[in-house]
Design a protein around this motif. Structure first.
Motif, mmCIF file in Angstrom:
data_model
loop_
_atom_site.group_PDB
_atom_site.id
_atom_site.type_symbol
_atom_site.label_atom_id
_atom_site.label_comp_id
_atom_site.label_asym_id
_atom_site.label_seq_id
_atom_site.Cartn_x
_atom_site.Cartn_y
_atom_site.Cartn_z
ATOM 1 N N VAL A 85 37.631 34.116 40.039
ATOM 2 C CA VAL A 85 36.402 34.218 39.199
ATOM 3 C C VAL A 85 35.717 35.587 39.206
ATOM 4 O O VAL A 85 36.132 36.169 39.991
ATOM 5 N N GLU A 86 34.701 35.701 38.141
ATOM 6 C CA GLU A 86 34.076 37.100 38.067
ATOM 7 C C GLU A 86 33.114 37.043 39.253
ATOM 8 O O GLU A 86 33.098 38.327 40.023
ATOM 9 N N ASP A 87 32.492 36.060 39.672
ATOM 10 C CA ASP A 87 31.397 36.210 40.745
ATOM 11 C C ASP A 87 30.812 34.913 40.994
ATOM 12 O O ASP A 87 31.562 33.651 40.632
ATOM 13 N N VAL A 119 40.945 42.149 39.726
ATOM 14 C CA VAL A 119 39.752 43.124 39.652
ATOM 15 C C VAL A 119 39.825 43.946 38.400
ATOM 16 O O VAL A 119 38.534 44.171 37.702
ATOM 17 N N ALA A 120 40.755 44.419 37.906
ATOM 18 C CA ALA A 120 40.877 45.262 36.802
ATOM 19 C C ALA A 120 40.264 44.369 35.583
ATOM 20 O O ALA A 120 39.831 44.921 34.698
ATOM 21 N N LEU A 121 40.549 43.351 35.609
ATOM 22 C CA LEU A 121 40.368 42.169 34.424
ATOM 23 C C LEU A 121 38.919 41.744 34.930
ATOM 24 O O LEU A 121 38.202 40.905 33.996
ATOM 25 N N GLY A 122 38.186 41.920 35.765
ATOM 26 C CA GLY A 122 36.808 41.506 36.093
ATOM 27 C C GLY A 122 36.769 40.353 36.976
ATOM 28 O O GLY A 122 35.814 39.825 37.387
#
Length: 152
Positions: A110-112, A57-60
Motif C-alpha cells: 500500500v501507499e502508506d 516504491v517507484a509506483l508509490g
C-alpha cells in the motif's frame, strides 16, 4: 529435465526478456533446439508464465505489510467467502493458508498507513475474522522471484 534445461531456466529467471538466440548461445545450443526446449518447459508447466517485475516504491507503494489472520471458522462456505474477499483486494500480492498458530497470511503493498487502514477496514467488513494482526516491513533485505535450481 537435464542440466541444459536448468541453465535455460536459470537464465530466464534472471531476465525473461532474453532472446532465444541469447539463451541458445549461453547454453551451447542452436536457436531451434533451444526454442523447442523452452516450449516443452512451458507445456510441462515448469514455466508457468512470463512477467515483468515492477518496483513498488517507484509506483508509490511504499509500505509492505504482512497480515496474519486467525479464524474460528473453517467451513467451505466461510473459506470461499474469505478467498473471494481477498481476491477482490488488489493490494494483496500473496495469500497463503498456513499451518501452525495462524490460519492465513497475506502480503499487502500500500501507499502508506492510511491506505493500509482502508485496506484493513475492507477486509474485516468482508468476512468475520477472529484475529487480524499486521507486521510492517521496515527494510527489504532480500527479495527474489528466482527459485533455487541447484541440486535439481
Amino acid at each position: 529435465m537435464d542440466q541444459t534445461d536448468i541453465k535455460i531456466l536459470s537464465l530466464l529467471q534472471k531476465d525473461a526478456g532474453c532472446s532465444v538466440a541469447e539463451i541458445a548461445e549461453q547454453v551451447n545450443l542452436s536457436v531451434t533446439p533451444c526454442w523447442r526446449r523452452i516450449q516443452k518447459l512451458k507445456e510441462d508447466g515448469v514455466i508457468a508464465r512470463n512477467a515483468v517485475l515492477l518496483d513498488p516504491v517507484a509506483l508509490g507503494l511504499k509500505l509492505t505489510v504482512f497480515v496474519t489472520i486467525k479464524t474460528s471458522q473453517h467451513s467451505a462456505k466461510w473459506t470461499r467467502r474469505l478467498i473471494d474477499a481477498v481476491q477482490a483486494l488488489p493490494n494483496v500480492v500473496e495469500f497463503h493458508r498456513m499451518a501452525g498458530d495462524i490460519d492465513y497470511m497475506l502480503k499487502v503493498v500500500v501507499e502508506d498507513m492510511a491506505a493500509y487502514d482502508r485496506f484493513y477496514r475492507r477486509l474485516i467488513d468482508a468476512v468475520d475474522l477472529l484475529d487480524v494482526s499486521a507486521s510492517f516491513s521496515m527494510e527489504v533485505i532480500k527479495s527474489t522471484t528466482e527459485l533455487p535450481l541447484d541440486g535439481l
